[in-house]
Design an enzyme around this catalytic site. Structure first.
Site: not given
Ligand code: AMP
Length: 273
Positions: A34, A143, A181, A183
């Site tokens: 992020h 991402g 992640s 998670r």
């Molecule tokens: P999320 O909070 O999981 O919805 O992710 C927010 C943004 O961060 C989304 O565009 C995801 O694809 C990106 N993202 C999540 N994990 C990663 C990672 N390990 N590397 C790069 N971007 C990520």
């Protein structure tokens, strides 16, 4: 950095100084993936808005909406240090005051996450469309970690002629290869030790395909290896990067995509080839 909770206040603050905005939508529980999206936006735009919204409409009834990690104080400190100007952190009623109109993206949502998580991409597309309309950024950052999500949003932006430039960033990984992640905190120490097998299999299989091995045999081997390590594999597939349809060779831009469950935690990852 300013934390903003309402659409009206965000619009007012952005209108005060109309300069190009970079936008990073998130669900919080920030990690380096992020933060690097935020830093990239900071470099490329006059101002950066990040949103922190655990979007209920993209979770299925038996998924982890309620237990999804939430810590606004920690996240605000990290976003501030990454150079975010406005952290938009609305409550659910601000985004969904009543039952909502929906964006349904066809075709690229049919398989994979779309099949395993019915309604998931309707929720994602709808909230991203709403957030893009609220923030009106010049650029929005996502991402590749969520590869199908990138393709779905790309398709929505094209289909609906949304005036935004999309930027997709490579996946940030832990030193043992596990994709970062929010998670990952659900994993027990034993599961955490097994989890890097996903990326190990993606790279092994990707290298074998690049060396000319038969795709269906290599995919079967990867599924067997992950199953033997303790995963329940939802899918491990080679797909066309544009259509997300399964393919049998690397003649077009393609990707290996995987979703696998370890205990109650579901992990996804991918490798573009
Ligand atoms: P999320 O909070 O999981 O919805 O992710 C927010 C943004 O961060 C989304 O565009 C995801 O694809 C990106 N993202 C999540 N994990 C990663 C990672 N390990 N590397 C790069 N971007 C990520």
């Amino acid at each position: 950095m300013k934390i903003v909770e309402t659409i009206a206040e965000l619009r007012r603050r952005l209108a005060e100084e109309p300069r190009s905005v970079g936008f990073v939508p998130t669900m919080g529980a920030f990690h380096e993936g992020h933060l690097s999206l935020m830093r990239t936006s900071k470099r490329e735009n006059a101002r950066t808005v990040a949103s922190l919204f655990v979007n209920p409409t993209q979770f299925g009834p038996n998924e982890d909406y309620r237990k999804y990690p939430r810590d606004l104080t920690r996240d605000a400190g990290l976003a501030d240090s990454a150079g975010v100007d406005f952290l938009f952190a609305p409550n659910v009623g601000e985004i969904y005051p009543r039952d909502t109109s929906k964006i349904v993206v066809p075709e690229v949502t049919a398989r994979w996450e779309g099949a395993h998580r019915p309604g998931h991409f309707d929720g994602v597309a709808t909230v991203v469309a709403k957030l893009l309309n609220i923030v009106q950024p010049a650029r929005a950052y996502f991402g590749w970690k969520d590869l199908q999500q990138c393709v779905v949003i790309g398709r929505m932006v094209e289909d609906l002629n949304l005036p935004v430039q999309l930027a997709f960033q490579d996946t940030y990984r832990e030193s043992d290869g596990l994709a970062m992640s929010s998670r990952n905190v659900y994993l027990t120490p034993q599961e955490r030790a097994i989890a890097p097998t996903i990326y190990a299999e993606l790279t092994r299989c990707g290298n074998a395909l690049k060396a000319g091995s038969n795709a269906s045999a290599e995919l079967r081997t990867s599924i067997e290896t992950l199953t033997a390590a303790g995963f329940y594999v939802d899918y491990f597939a080679l797909v066309d990067l544009e259509t997300l349809e399964p393919v049998a060779d690397l003649s077009r831009p393609s990707a290996l995509i995987v979703a696998a469950r370890l205990g109650t935690t579901r992990l996804i990852d991918n490798l573009r080839l």
